[in-house]
Write a protein that holds these residues in place. Sequence first.
Motif, PDB file in Angstrom:
ATOM      1  N   VAL A   6      20.770  14.062  -6.528  1.00 19.64           N
ATOM      2  CA  VAL A   6      21.055  14.733  -5.301  1.00 19.64           C
ATOM      3  C   VAL A   6      22.138  15.579  -5.451  1.00 19.64           C
ATOM      4  O   VAL A   6      23.277  15.322  -5.927  1.00 19.64           O
ATOM      5  CB  VAL A   6      21.568  13.837  -4.184  1.00 19.64           C
ATOM      6  N   HIS A   7      22.033  16.917  -5.231  1.00 18.77           N
ATOM      7  CA  HIS A   7      22.918  17.980  -5.374  1.00 18.77           C
ATOM      8  C   HIS A   7      23.768  18.306  -4.242  1.00 18.77           C
ATOM      9  O   HIS A   7      24.669  19.109  -4.429  1.00 18.77           O
ATOM     10  CB  HIS A   7      22.355  19.130  -6.109  1.00 18.77           C
ATOM     11  N   ARG A   8      23.181  18.201  -3.289  1.00 21.51           N
ATOM     12  CA  ARG A   8      23.888  18.345  -1.693  1.00 21.51           C
ATOM     13  C   ARG A   8      23.451  17.168  -0.814  1.00 21.51           C
ATOM     14  O   ARG A   8      22.284  16.672  -0.928  1.00 21.51           O
ATOM     15  CB  ARG A   8      23.375  19.600  -1.166  1.00 21.51           C
ATOM     16  N   ASN A   9      24.313  16.863   0.245  1.00 18.49           N
ATOM     17  CA  ASN A   9      24.018  15.958   1.119  1.00 18.49           C
ATOM     18  C   ASN A   9      22.942  16.265   2.141  1.00 18.49           C
ATOM     19  O   ASN A   9      23.056  17.387   2.600  1.00 18.49           O
ATOM     20  CB  ASN A   9      25.480  15.282   1.932  1.00 18.49           C
ATOM     21  N   GLY A  10      21.938  15.463   2.544  1.00 19.23           N
ATOM     22  CA  GLY A  10      21.206  15.780   3.537  1.00 19.23           C
ATOM     23  C   GLY A  10      20.357  14.395   3.707  1.00 19.23           C
ATOM     24  O   GLY A  10      20.562  13.419   3.264  1.00 19.23           O
ATOM     25  N   GLU A  11      19.160  14.760   4.226  1.00 19.88           N
ATOM     26  CA  GLU A  11      17.986  13.579   4.393  1.00 19.88           C
ATOM     27  C   GLU A  11      17.308  13.421   3.072  1.00 19.88           C
ATOM     28  O   GLU A  11      17.220  14.383   2.233  1.00 19.88           O
ATOM     29  CB  GLU A  11      16.806  14.155   5.401  1.00 19.88           C
ATOM     30  N   PRO A  12      16.953  12.300   2.628  1.00 23.07           N
ATOM     31  CA  PRO A  12      16.571  11.979   1.149  1.00 23.07           C
ATOM     32  C   PRO A  12      15.521  12.670   0.933  1.00 23.07           C
ATOM     33  O   PRO A  12      15.340  13.250  -0.227  1.00 23.07           O
ATOM     34  CB  PRO A  12      16.142  10.432   1.268  1.00 23.07           C
ATOM     35  N   ALA A 233      22.644   0.033  11.337  1.00 19.34           N
ATOM     36  CA  ALA A 233      21.144   0.736  11.117  1.00 19.34           C
ATOM     37  C   ALA A 233      20.907   1.818  12.436  1.00 19.34           C
ATOM     38  O   ALA A 233      20.021   2.653  12.117  1.00 19.34           O
ATOM     39  CB  ALA A 233      19.936  -0.243  10.500  1.00 19.34           C
ATOM     40  N   GLY A 234      21.095   1.205  13.493  1.00 25.79           N
ATOM     41  CA  GLY A 234      20.681   2.058  14.635  1.00 25.79           C
ATOM     42  C   GLY A 234      21.387   3.152  14.877  1.00 25.79           C
ATOM     43  O   GLY A 234      21.199   4.031  15.901  1.00 25.79           O
ATOM     44  N   GLY A 235      22.595   3.393  13.817  1.00 30.41           N
ATOM     45  CA  GLY A 235      23.412   4.763  14.051  1.00 30.41           C
ATOM     46  C   GLY A 235      24.763   4.455  14.965  1.00 30.41           C
ATOM     47  O   GLY A 235      25.460   5.664  14.863  1.00 30.41           O
ATOM     48  N   ALA A 299      10.111  10.093  -0.867  1.00 26.28           N
ATOM     49  CA  ALA A 299       9.527  10.160   0.390  1.00 26.28           C
ATOM     50  C   ALA A 299       9.860   8.640   0.794  1.00 26.28           C
ATOM     51  O   ALA A 299       9.624   8.545   2.096  1.00 26.28           O
ATOM     52  CB  ALA A 299       7.909  10.342   0.088  1.00 26.28           C
ATOM     53  N   ALA A 300       9.833   7.797  -0.087  1.00 29.03           N
ATOM     54  CA  ALA A 300      10.072   6.201   0.129  1.00 29.03           C
ATOM     55  C   ALA A 300      11.528   6.167   0.752  1.00 29.03           C
ATOM     56  O   ALA A 300      11.486   5.222   1.800  1.00 29.03           O
ATOM     57  CB  ALA A 300       9.719   5.450  -0.902  1.00 29.03           C
ATOM     58  N   ASP A 306      14.378   6.416   7.938  1.00 27.78           N
ATOM     59  CA  ASP A 306      13.705   6.654   9.667  1.00 27.78           C
ATOM     60  C   ASP A 306      13.269   5.524  10.018  1.00 27.78           C
ATOM     61  O   ASP A 306      12.972   5.300  11.188  1.00 27.78           O
ATOM     62  CB  ASP A 306      12.400   7.430   9.129  1.00 27.78           C
ATOM     63  N   GLY A 307      13.536   4.335   9.530  1.00 30.90           N
ATOM     64  CA  GLY A 307      13.378   3.094  10.352  1.00 30.90           C
ATOM     65  C   GLY A 307      11.888   2.819  10.525  1.00 30.90           C
ATOM     66  O   GLY A 307      11.574   1.839  11.185  1.00 30.90           O
TER      67      GLY A 307
END
Length: 322
Positions: A6-12, A233-235, A299-300, A306-307
């Motif tokens: 990971v080089h920058r933060n964001g969605e996996p 986990a619900g945010g 992707a996993a 995404d839950g």
Amino acid sequence: MQAWRVHRNGEPGEVMRLEEVERPTPGPGQVLLKVRATNINFPDALLCRGQYQVRPPLPFTPGVEICGETEDGRRVIATPALPYGGFAEYVVADEAALLPAPDALDDAEAAALHIGYQTGVFGLHRRAALQEGETLLVHAAAGGVGSAAVQLGKAAGARVIGVVGGAGKAAVARELGCDLVIDRHEDDIVAAVKDATGGRGADVVFDPVGGDAYTKSAKCVAFEGRIVIVGFAGGDIPAPALNHALVKNYSIMGLHWGLYNQKDPAAVLRCHETLTAYAAKGLIKPLISDRVAFGDAAAAVQRVADGTTTGRLVVLPEGAVR
């Protein structure tokens, strides 16, 4: 070797990149491990997003829980030393913290045993003192941590009520052994718990979700009940009404399992010995819903973020998925 970085933060799914890198070099007290399986945890998604309590320097490799192999051929469970996480062919880990992988579990199951089940044991037994015959309410009962809590609750002789979201997850919770399953999309959680307990409520609540799950738990927890908070986990992080805890005589307990590695590592080892014995007796068995090829790791991790998953997703080396 290959590693997801990971080089920058964001969605996996957007920020994890498969790259060719040098093998990590063990530092003092560390060992090099060949990765046999990497369990995906929700904290892996939080690491990618930059929202976890630990923020390794960029670039880093996520993956906080593995089954690995030592240079002398021992099969072990380990938490890799970040920034060299488990979505790689090799990792480094603290030698003193290595745990033998139970013979009763395969590599994927062993990789999913450590964090979730230790969280369950420390939360249910050390913090909440769950007793045989009590009622345990588990939120996200078909998820990774929740499924472990369900199995541990049944092993302790508790009556287990599982809360899930959707018919598919309800079926999984029933297969895990829940005595009652509540679909939060269809059912009134508070009314269902009170009806199932004759109005008493749940003696222990295991909550890895937070938000509305916590709010409803406080409405159906029993006199002298214990609500164990293990994640959000619900945010949404709830703000408990402490006057409500006072007038109903219940306890709100936090459980950050990682602290025990620092404060009481001997307790972690004792817990692993207990879990190994449970696995040998068939009382627990990690629910592996998908064994994922190494090339599909990003992707996993996104699926877990995404839950949308049940149980555990475990990443295996290329060629190991059949």
